[in-house]
Design a protein around this motif. Sequence first.
Motif, PDB file in Angstrom:
ATOM      1  N   GLY A  70      -4.286   4.252   0.027  1.00 51.87           N
ATOM      2  CA  GLY A  70      -4.319   3.059   0.859  1.00 51.87           C
ATOM      3  C   GLY A  70      -4.562   3.393   2.321  1.00 51.87           C
ATOM      4  O   GLY A  70      -5.333   2.710   3.010  1.00 51.87           O
TER       5      GLY A  70
ATOM      6  N   ALA B 243      -5.034  -3.056   0.984  1.00 53.92           N
ATOM      7  CA  ALA B 243      -3.944  -3.972   0.627  1.00 53.92           C
ATOM      8  C   ALA B 243      -3.665  -3.927  -0.876  1.00 53.92           C
ATOM      9  O   ALA B 243      -2.501  -3.973  -1.297  1.00 53.92           O
ATOM     10  CB  ALA B 243      -4.303  -5.399   1.052  1.00 53.92           C
TER      11      ALA B 243
ATOM     12  N   LEU C  16      -1.732  -0.581  -1.719  1.00 51.09           N
ATOM     13  CA  LEU C  16      -0.346  -0.636  -1.223  1.00 51.09           C
ATOM     14  C   LEU C  16       0.478  -1.652  -2.003  1.00 51.09           C
ATOM     15  O   LEU C  16       1.676  -1.428  -2.261  1.00 51.09           O
ATOM     16  CB  LEU C  16      -0.350  -0.975   0.263  1.00 51.09           C
ATOM     17  CG  LEU C  16      -0.995   0.072   1.185  1.00 51.09           C
ATOM     18  CD1 LEU C  16      -1.042  -0.429   2.614  1.00 51.09           C
ATOM     19  CD2 LEU C  16      -0.256   1.395   1.109  1.00 51.09           C
ATOM     20  N   ASN C  17      -0.138  -2.754  -2.386  1.00 49.18           N
ATOM     21  CA  ASN C  17       0.587  -3.735  -3.196  1.00 49.18           C
ATOM     22  C   ASN C  17       0.875  -3.187  -4.590  1.00 49.18           C
ATOM     23  O   ASN C  17       1.950  -3.420  -5.156  1.00 49.18           O
ATOM     24  CB  ASN C  17      -0.234  -5.020  -3.300  1.00 49.18           C
ATOM     25  CG  ASN C  17       0.527  -6.139  -3.978  1.00 49.18           C
ATOM     26  OD1 ASN C  17       1.473  -6.691  -3.438  1.00 49.18           O
ATOM     27  ND2 ASN C  17       0.110  -6.486  -5.198  1.00 49.18           N
TER      28      ASN C  17
ATOM     29  N   LYS D  36       3.801  -0.946  -4.283  1.00 46.89           N
ATOM     30  CA  LYS D  36       5.052  -1.702  -4.150  1.00 46.89           C
ATOM     31  C   LYS D  36       5.525  -2.224  -5.495  1.00 46.89           C
ATOM     32  O   LYS D  36       6.728  -2.211  -5.790  1.00 46.89           O
ATOM     33  CB  LYS D  36       4.839  -2.864  -3.179  1.00 46.89           C
ATOM     34  CG  LYS D  36       6.084  -3.704  -2.925  1.00 46.89           C
ATOM     35  CD  LYS D  36       5.774  -4.941  -2.112  1.00 46.89           C
ATOM     36  CE  LYS D  36       4.951  -5.939  -2.908  1.00 46.89           C
ATOM     37  NZ  LYS D  36       4.790  -7.239  -2.216  1.00 46.89           N
TER      38      LYS D  36
ATOM     39  N   SER E  64       5.339  -4.484   2.032  1.00 48.67           N
ATOM     40  CA  SER E  64       4.961  -5.891   2.163  1.00 48.67           C
ATOM     41  C   SER E  64       4.351  -6.159   3.538  1.00 48.67           C
ATOM     42  O   SER E  64       3.347  -6.880   3.658  1.00 48.67           O
ATOM     43  CB  SER E  64       6.185  -6.789   1.946  1.00 48.67           C
ATOM     44  OG  SER E  64       6.690  -6.650   0.636  1.00 48.67           O
TER      45      SER E  64
ATOM     46  N   VAL F  92       0.838  -4.491   3.655  1.00 49.05           N
ATOM     47  CA  VAL F  92      -0.149  -5.299   2.937  1.00 49.05           C
ATOM     48  C   VAL F  92      -0.585  -6.483   3.795  1.00 49.05           C
ATOM     49  O   VAL F  92      -1.777  -6.801   3.901  1.00 49.05           O
ATOM     50  CB  VAL F  92       0.425  -5.785   1.588  1.00 49.05           C
ATOM     51  CG1 VAL F  92      -0.487  -6.828   0.956  1.00 49.05           C
ATOM     52  CG2 VAL F  92       0.605  -4.610   0.632  1.00 49.05           C
ATOM     53  N   LYS F  93       0.392  -7.132   4.420  1.00 51.76           N
ATOM     54  CA  LYS F  93       0.078  -8.266   5.295  1.00 51.76           C
ATOM     55  C   LYS F  93      -0.786  -7.820   6.479  1.00 51.76           C
ATOM     56  O   LYS F  93      -1.712  -8.522   6.894  1.00 51.76           O
ATOM     57  CB  LYS F  93       1.375  -8.909   5.776  1.00 51.76           C
ATOM     58  CG  LYS F  93       1.184 -10.231   6.523  1.00 51.76           C
ATOM     59  CD  LYS F  93       2.524 -10.779   6.968  1.00 51.76           C
ATOM     60  CE  LYS F  93       3.364 -11.203   5.780  1.00 51.76           C
ATOM     61  NZ  LYS F  93       2.802 -12.377   5.090  1.00 51.76           N
TER      62      LYS F  93
ATOM     63  N   ILE G 281      -6.358  -9.735  -1.890  1.00 52.24           N
ATOM     64  CA  ILE G 281      -6.098  -8.369  -2.334  1.00 52.24           C
ATOM     65  C   ILE G 281      -7.131  -7.961  -3.375  1.00 52.24           C
ATOM     66  O   ILE G 281      -7.428  -8.709  -4.307  1.00 52.24           O
ATOM     67  CB  ILE G 281      -4.676  -8.260  -2.919  1.00 52.24           C
ATOM     68  CG1 ILE G 281      -3.630  -8.406  -1.808  1.00 52.24           C
ATOM     69  CG2 ILE G 281      -4.483  -6.948  -3.658  1.00 52.24           C
ATOM     70  CD1 ILE G 281      -2.207  -8.410  -2.310  1.00 52.24           C
TER      71      ILE G 281
END
Length: 686
Positions: free
Chosen positions: A224, A253, A256-257, A260, A277, A280-281, A482
């Motif tokens: 990422g 994103a 990384l999501n 998570k 989180s 990602v944002k 995403i």
Amino acid sequence: MTDALLPAAPQPLEKEGDDYFRKGCNPLAQTGRSKLQNQRAALNQQILKAVRMRTGAENLLKVATNQKVREQVRLELSFVNSDLQMLKEELEGLNISVGVYQGTEEAFTIPLIPLGLKETKEVDFSIVFKDFILEHYSEDSYLYEDDIADLMDLRQACRTPSRDEAGVKLLMSYFIQLGFVESRFFPPMRHMGLLFTWYDSFTGVPVSQQTLLLEKASILFNIGALYTQIGTRCNRQTQAGLESAVDAFQRAAGVLNYLKETFTHTPSYDMSPAMLSVLVKMMLTQAQESVFEKVCLPGIQNEFFMLVKVAQEAAKVAEAYRQLHAAMSQEPVKENIPYSWAGVAYVKAYHYGALAHYFAATLLIDHQLKPGADEDHQEKCLSQLYDRMPEGMTPLATLKNDGQRMLLGKGHLHRAIGFHEESLRETNLCKKLRDIQVLGDVLSAAHQRTRFKYAQHQEDDDLLNLIDAPDVLPKTEQEVKITFPDFSKVAVTDFFQKLGPLSVFSANKRWSPPRGIHFTVEEGDLGFTLRGNAPVQVHFLDPHCSASLAGAKEGDYIVSIQGVDCKWLTVSEVMKLLKSFGGDEVEMKVVSLLDSTSSMHNKCATYSVGMQKTYSMICLSMDDDDKTDKTKKISKKLSFLSWGTSKNRQKSASTLCLPEVGLARPQNKKKLPTPFSLLNSDSSLY
């Protein structure tokens, strides 16, 4: 805009046809990024030393009873804490050093924020894996020295991936390879004695684990992070470059999501669910910012409908940065994320909010409703520009009344000037942001443009007559989303496929040592049948046949016949091989499965230096696929660099002395299916 150096052209390090490890890795390139990583690695070591000293001083303070000693320890502890704080601030300065990650073209654009790669220590797999091959698989471990060296070379190459798709593919291939390695060498109820250490990319605090879960999670984080660096390096002065930037941030994103959701309890703050989180944002927000730049790239025409569109696009970016800043300001993220990153989000929220008001003012002031204009369309656009019109105003009446248009337009300019001043104030308050010259230049230029526009229409009684202009409603023509990672597109072959099909020969299954069966094939009658699909099993064994009397049992797996490796052969191939010996005596080696229970790692202990809490990491279940592809051939590849762990160095001797099983290297290697059935699910495709 930046003094970053371009990567040097990769030089051939080995023979021309061997580019396996060279592709996607350029460790010799003297780039600004590599220098930055070296500085970060050195800081990580200093932080680790300071943390250890602080821990020792705290322990001494707990047990000391002499008052003079306690006072001296407190004094030393204050010095250590001061040094540690300075080191962390220096590390934050490196994390916000976005210049070396930006594009090299001269551009008047606000820089974007990339993520730095996580650092790690070297890991020597050789002795542990060779011992396990002897103990668990009962095979000659020296036959796998090259494969172990290949794995170590691949891991070393992943520490310095190139900032392009080849570098991403390199990291993905290692991540998938770790799935094979975990299934081959990491039993569910036993630690292998390997310690994987990774440094937190924000705080520099090291975290160590004895399982591959930390290794896999850190590689995902670096994938990422690499996508973010690719996105910031794109040429944002071209349409193709901006589209590539949007795509790179959406992919970042997605990775990384995925991290998570897959690793739900991580031992490092930079990979905690709350931090991921926010990251990602942040990636999606920067993708939305690139969309705005793509809309503005051809030039903003001073035309009513174009200005409505650009104003709402700017409002969309401002809204995204406001939400990002709010997320960065929450605990526990606030304590660990660089302060300057939150400052950038705050500055951009006000900057793009000011742009939205500026463009709204321009469309009201510069475009009077003329005879023959599309009155209905303009009324509809103006009504959609706001959530509600100011009191006493309607869209159509405002369009037709020049005084109302001017009054509302100057209200927007007044709010835009206030937003510009707030963004400049925050920039001047943060030392790290003050050092980014292009950021200050862009903010100042936008501020001066708005002030000049307001000065052209300013009147003496404006302070009495100005109305509070409403917020511009956010709207975009391209909603970012995403992009989930698709690991199935990366073709990876198990380095240790000579051990046999992963569905049978894995670390969570136990068998007897290979037994030699000497029997005779009489008139084409074996005395048993075969079943399975590599490796094949003895089935329907005649208790009075030669093979049964020699010790064969139903359910035995055939691993070799007359020294020929049979672990990857099908039923027809094994049958053909057996019958080829006619009435001669056949030597067949078999193994018996002792424990067919398969399990996975559920939890693992974590050792974390300087961490307030100890976490455990949970990985989703990954099922093995029994299907194999027999047609895939693998050519032997040489090492990329010696790295200090290459194949040509003196190999570490094994510490175990089990009976050797001399199996020749198979000529036809089969491509194993990836053990990550999870990665091929519908939810992970894009």
